[in-house]
Design a protein around this motif. Structure first.
Motif, PDB file in Angstrom:
ATOM      1  N   UNK A 195     -25.034 -12.852  21.665  1.00  0.00           N
ATOM      2  CA  UNK A 195     -25.115 -13.684  22.859  1.00  0.00           C
ATOM      3  C   UNK A 195     -24.997 -12.902  24.133  1.00  0.00           C
ATOM      4  N   UNK A 196     -24.604 -11.653  24.054  1.00  0.00           N
ATOM      5  CA  UNK A 196     -24.485 -10.808  25.251  1.00  0.00           C
ATOM      6  C   UNK A 196     -25.589  -9.770  25.306  1.00  0.00           C
ATOM      7  N   UNK A 197     -26.514  -9.849  24.346  1.00  0.00           N
ATOM      8  CA  UNK A 197     -27.636  -8.912  24.349  1.00  0.00           C
ATOM      9  C   UNK A 197     -27.385  -7.664  23.527  1.00  0.00           C
ATOM     10  N   UNK A 198     -26.185  -7.543  22.924  1.00  0.00           N
ATOM     11  CA  UNK A 198     -25.876  -6.351  22.123  1.00  0.00           C
ATOM     12  C   UNK A 198     -26.138  -6.671  20.662  1.00  0.00           C
ATOM     13  N   UNK A 199     -26.944  -5.868  19.961  1.00  0.00           N
ATOM     14  CA  UNK A 199     -27.255  -6.145  18.562  1.00  0.00           C
ATOM     15  C   UNK A 199     -26.002  -6.189  17.712  1.00  0.00           C
ATOM     16  N   UNK A 259     -37.436 -14.241  17.691  1.00  0.00           N
ATOM     17  CA  UNK A 259     -38.268 -14.842  18.735  1.00  0.00           C
ATOM     18  C   UNK A 259     -37.418 -15.312  19.907  1.00  0.00           C
ATOM     19  N   UNK A 260     -36.259 -15.892  19.627  1.00  0.00           N
ATOM     20  CA  UNK A 260     -35.431 -16.398  20.723  1.00  0.00           C
ATOM     21  C   UNK A 260     -34.953 -15.265  21.630  1.00  0.00           C
ATOM     22  N   UNK A 261     -34.748 -14.091  21.061  1.00  0.00           N
ATOM     23  CA  UNK A 261     -34.350 -12.945  21.881  1.00  0.00           C
ATOM     24  C   UNK A 261     -35.513 -12.495  22.749  1.00  0.00           C
ATOM     25  N   UNK A 262     -36.721 -12.478  22.184  1.00  0.00           N
ATOM     26  CA  UNK A 262     -37.916 -12.134  22.955  1.00  0.00           C
ATOM     27  C   UNK A 262     -38.051 -13.062  24.154  1.00  0.00           C
ATOM     28  N   UNK A 263     -37.946 -14.358  23.916  1.00  0.00           N
ATOM     29  CA  UNK A 263     -38.083 -15.338  24.994  1.00  0.00           C
ATOM     30  C   UNK A 263     -36.990 -15.167  26.047  1.00  0.00           C
TER      31      UNK A 263
END
Length: 441
Positions: free
Chosen positions: A5-9, A107-111
């Motif tokens: 949720x913070x962009x960190x894998x 996909x949700x991360x791409x968007x």
């Protein structure tokens, strides 16, 4: 790959464990090999099986990692031609896959990245957007889309947390550099990793990459040999550029015709030597995944994440040194090498010995026809790397000045790709046209 949720894998936690498994796995396979040898299996058969298993595990791990591991693999892949076939064969197919394949982002991360970089109404800028990635690289992936004006475009999107992951991978890989000795005997991987780390900030800045692509595109607009897609839009972590259709160079390497191999190799040389003169930039990432051979015979260049700024073109002393060496003027060669810092003050070397060290490397530009082969590169690598050879002993007395480090690495990498292509042609004419100092004025 998922994120927190913070962009960190979320997978970052297990990255070190996967990397740490490499030397343990290699040790286990070595023990297995000893057991099989004791049981009477032929040594050659055991060695081949161990190499195959090592390749499978090594690239299974690298293929799961984005960032530094994949970047290192791509960098190493251009040197594959220097490795004897009996060692390189198990790795070759995996290297090609590594150049163009990686697990996709959700996909949700791409968007989410597109919304953050292009605005909440990012979809209004496209007529169509394909959620399935068309390609993946070390720090990002590419999606095919249609821009609002109807143009087919490539949308390059940086992985969330790429900076953190990239540095973590490179730091870990430096610790396990010895594992790669099985793939590239005699090559010290640590300096390559150090260089990659030094360039991390620049490669993560898609704004800089977009500027470099614009600079190349302007320099080669309408060119009959090189095509660079125009940038349509850019943001710090997204680049939208015109889509470029063509045959990936990896496919030309694996199954291209003689005409395709020769054409691709010649145009790679043209790009390498003309870029600094025309665009003030050296394309510094020669691995095959960055190039396409178009149906009209032009070479398409699709990635500009690594470039070197050479506003005055290639350094003139390079061309002059090559000219002296080809003419057999040993004293002038040594004098210029000293001036440029290739021979340190106080180091005594014989001028003729230095010339003899260099001359075999200049075979591709001695005449107007040369055939790059893996066998030729393997011969040169063995000559320079074997500590029993005079060439190797002399080479250790020479110095590579910092100003020439990147140019040298890119040149050697490009030669590696030419050997993978098995490309033949008139490469001397390329230097005569584009390398300052190579032709006496």
């Amino acid at each position: 790959m998922s994120d927190d949720g913070r962009g960190i894998p979320r997978g970052s936690v297990s990255r070190t464990a996967r990397l740490a498994s490499l030397p343990l796995g290699a040790a286990g396979r070595a023990t297995l090999g000893i057991g099989k040898r004791l049981s009477g299996r032929p040594a050659d058969a055991v060695t081949a099986e161990l190499q195959q298993r090592t390749a499978e595990q090594l690239f299974a791990v690298l293929g799961q990692l984005k960032g530094g591991a994949m970047k290192l693999g791509q960098t190493l892949s251009v040197f594959e031609a220097a490795v004897p076939d009996e060692v390189a064969a198990p790795y070759r197919e995996a290297l090609v896959k590594l150049q163009e394949e990686a697990p996709p982002m959700p996909v949700r991360t791409v968007h989410a990245v597109l919304a953050q970089q292009l605005g909440g109404r990012w979809r209004d800028r496209f007529k169509d957007f394909d959620d399935a990635p068309a390609a993946a690289a070390s720090i990002g992936q590419v999606h095919r889309a249609t821009w609002r004006d109807g143009r087919d475009v490539a949308v390059k999107i940086q992985y969330p947390g790429a900076a953190t992951a990239l540095m973590a991978d490179l730091n870990q890989l430096a610790r396990f550099a010895r594992v790669f000795a099985a793939l590239f005997p005699g090559m010290d991987v640590k300096p390559l990793i150090a260089e990659l780390k030094a360039r991390v900030v620049e490669e993560l800045d898609y704004g800089l990459e977009a500027d470099a692509q614009r600079q190349f595109a302007a320099a080669y607009v309408g060119d009959e040999q090189i095509v660079v897609p125009r940038v349509v839009a850019s943001a710090p972590k997204v680049i939208v550029s015109e889509w470029l259709e063509g045959t990936p160079l990896s496919r030309v390497i694996s199954s291209g015709s003689r005409e395709e191999r020769d054409r691709a190799g010649y145009l790679l040389a043209v790009l390498h030597f003309s870029g600094p003169e025309r665009a003030g930039l050296l394309h510094a990432d020669p691995h095959p995944g960055n190039f396409r051979l178009l149906d009209d015979g032009r070479l398409g260049v699709i990635d500009f994440g690594a470039t070197a700024r050479l506003p005055d073109g290639h350094p003139e002393p390079i061309g002059r040194l090559l000219r002296w060496a080809l003419a057999g003027r040993a004293d002038e060669v040594l004098a210029d090498l000293r001036v440029e810092g290739f021979v340190r003050t106080g180091v005594e070397v014989d001028a003729e010995a230095v010339l003899n060290y260099l001359r075999p490397l200049l075979e591709p530009i001695e005449t107007d026809s040369f055939h790059f082969t893996r066998a030729w590169m393997q011969e040169q690598a063995a000559r320079i790397a074997d500590p029993r050879n005079e060439a190797s002993r002399l080479g250790r007395q020479l110095n590579l000045p910092p100003a020439y480090l990147l140019i040298h690495r890119v040149t050697i990498g490009s030669i590696g790709v030419l050997c993978q292509l098995d490309s033949a042609g008139d490469f001397r004419s390329v230097l005569a046209e584009w390398l300052p100092g190579f032709v006496e004025k």
